[in-house]
Design a protein around this motif. Structure first.
Motif, PDB file in Angstrom:
ATOM      1  N   ARG A   1       0.823  -1.211   0.000  1.00  0.00           N
ATOM      2  CA  ARG A   1       0.000   0.000   0.000  1.00  0.00           C
ATOM      3  C   ARG A   1       0.854   1.257   0.000  1.00  0.00           C
ATOM      4  NH1 ARG A   1      -3.839   1.341   5.110  1.00  0.00           N
ATOM      5  NH2 ARG A   1      -4.078   3.555   4.716  1.00  0.00           N
ATOM      6  N   HIS A   2       0.492   2.176  -0.875  1.00  0.00           N
ATOM      7  CA  HIS A   2       1.153   3.485  -0.958  1.00  0.00           C
ATOM      8  C   HIS A   2       0.058   4.500  -1.262  1.00  0.00           C
ATOM      9  CE1 HIS A   2       3.750   6.740  -1.891  1.00  0.00           C
ATOM     10  NE2 HIS A   2       3.892   6.504  -3.170  1.00  0.00           N
ATOM     11  N   ASP A   3      -0.356   5.251  -0.247  1.00  0.00           N
ATOM     12  CA  ASP A   3      -1.449   6.206  -0.395  1.00  0.00           C
ATOM     13  C   ASP A   3      -1.049   7.449  -1.171  1.00  0.00           C
ATOM     14  OD1 ASP A   3      -2.958   4.433   1.079  1.00  0.00           O
ATOM     15  OD2 ASP A   3      -2.645   5.495   2.969  1.00  0.00           O
ATOM     16  N   ALA A   4       0.236   7.772  -1.176  1.00  0.00           N
ATOM     17  CA  ALA A   4       0.779   8.916  -1.915  1.00  0.00           C
ATOM     18  C   ALA A   4       0.143  10.239  -1.481  1.00  0.00           C
ATOM     19  CB  ALA A   4       0.626   8.720  -3.423  1.00  0.00           C
ATOM     20  N   GLY A   5      -0.146  10.348  -0.197  1.00  0.00           N
ATOM     21  CA  GLY A   5      -0.730  11.571   0.322  1.00  0.00           C
ATOM     22  C   GLY A   5       0.191  12.260   1.313  1.00  0.00           C
ATOM     23  N   ALA A   6      -0.178  13.471   1.664  1.00  0.00           N
ATOM     24  CA  ALA A   6       0.631  14.277   2.576  1.00  0.00           C
ATOM     25  C   ALA A   6       0.735  13.628   3.959  1.00  0.00           C
ATOM     26  CB  ALA A   6       0.040  15.678   2.699  1.00  0.00           C
ATOM     27  N   GLU A   7      -0.328  12.976   4.424  1.00  0.00           N
ATOM     28  CA  GLU A   7      -0.284  12.337   5.738  1.00  0.00           C
ATOM     29  C   GLU A   7       0.678  11.146   5.743  1.00  0.00           C
ATOM     30  OE1 GLU A   7      -0.290  11.306   9.491  1.00  0.00           O
ATOM     31  OE2 GLU A   7      -1.036  13.208   8.721  1.00  0.00           O
ATOM     32  N   GLU A   8       0.705  10.399   4.654  1.00  0.00           N
ATOM     33  CA  GLU A   8       1.638   9.273   4.572  1.00  0.00           C
ATOM     34  C   GLU A   8       3.083   9.779   4.598  1.00  0.00           C
ATOM     35  OE1 GLU A   8       1.459   5.292   2.143  1.00  0.00           O
ATOM     36  OE2 GLU A   8       2.150   6.914   0.822  1.00  0.00           O
ATOM     37  N   LEU A   9       3.346  10.846   3.879  1.00  0.00           N
ATOM     38  CA  LEU A   9       4.680  11.442   3.882  1.00  0.00           C
ATOM     39  C   LEU A   9       5.040  11.935   5.284  1.00  0.00           C
ATOM     40  CD1 LEU A   9       7.245  12.487   2.504  1.00  0.00           C
ATOM     41  CD2 LEU A   9       5.953  14.523   1.829  1.00  0.00           C
ATOM     42  N   ALA A  10       4.110  12.621   5.915  1.00  0.00           N
ATOM     43  CA  ALA A  10       4.361  13.136   7.272  1.00  0.00           C
ATOM     44  C   ALA A  10       4.589  11.991   8.265  1.00  0.00           C
ATOM     45  CB  ALA A  10       3.196  14.014   7.723  1.00  0.00           C
ATOM     46  N   SER A  11       3.816  10.923   8.148  1.00  0.00           N
ATOM     47  CA  SER A  11       3.972   9.801   9.081  1.00  0.00           C
ATOM     48  C   SER A  11       5.327   9.121   8.891  1.00  0.00           C
ATOM     49  CB  SER A  11       2.836   8.794   8.927  1.00  0.00           C
ATOM     50  OG  SER A  11       2.914   8.112   7.698  1.00  0.00           O
ATOM     51  N   LEU A  12       5.797   9.032   7.655  1.00  0.00           N
ATOM     52  CA  LEU A  12       7.107   8.444   7.413  1.00  0.00           C
ATOM     53  C   LEU A  12       8.211   9.332   7.979  1.00  0.00           C
ATOM     54  CD1 LEU A  12       8.308   5.937   6.071  1.00  0.00           C
ATOM     55  CD2 LEU A  12       8.630   7.300   4.013  1.00  0.00           C
TER      56      LEU A  12
END
Length: 178
Positions: free
Chosen positions: A46-57
């Motif tokens: 899974r790769h949502d490619a959203g700002a929240e996913e980037l921030a969580s990483l």
């Protein structure tokens, strides 16, 4: 070969993530950078490619840094906590270019959970092999990045050739001055 290919890859990816920065020029500064990071380090699922996913990483950096630089017993405690929290269930998988290797969470789980678990699983191998000295801080005076030394002779001291070259030039200039 010291570790399996998937362990090497997970450790290298964790070090790259930890050594990325919130400063301008951050290798994880945009969603495009995130996609490139995931491709470079062969993260699947899974790769949502959203700002929240980037921030969580990006929020994982301190926890992963703590794990990578911990003493062996402390690292074992951190790994156990990470795996329990993610309810990890190791299973053998084979996909893409990878032969049989371990995955401990489902591919549809959030990216930050998968990164934590893959790093923790890699650290299991490091801890069991008593190879914590393979992870250290960069020897450059002005750098605090993490170094992963997978060399046969355990000679890697710098996080990058940039730091190594800068230290060599500084040492040369100091010798010339003396």
């Amino acid at each position: 070969m010291l570790f399996t290919d998937d362990t090497d890859a997970a450790l290298q990816a964790a070090v790259a993530l930890v050594n990325s920065t919130d400063e301008p020029g951050d290798p994880l500064g945009s969603l495009e950078d995130l996609s490139a990071f995931l491709t470079a380090w062969s993260y699947t699922g899974r790769h949502d490619a959203g700002a929240e996913e980037l921030a969580s990483l990006r929020r994982l950096r301190p926890a992963l840094r703590e794990l990578l630089l911990a003493e062996r017993d402390e690292a074992a405690e951190i790994v156990n906590h990470m795996l329990a929290r993610a309810r990890a269930l190791p299973q053998l998988q084979r996909h893409d270019q990878w032969d049989w290797h371990l995955h401990a969470v489902e591919p549809d789980r959030p990216l930050d959970e998968r990164v934590i678990v893959e790093t923790a699983m890699a650290m299991v191998d490091v801890i069991r092999a008593n190879e914590m000295t393979r992870l250290d801080r960069c020897a450059a005076d002005d750098c605090d990045d993490v170094v992963l030394d997978l060399s046969r002779n355990r000679s890697r001291r710098y996080c990058s050739t940039t730091c190594g070259n800068r230290e060599a030039v500084a040492a040369y200039r100091a010798r010339q001055k003396a």
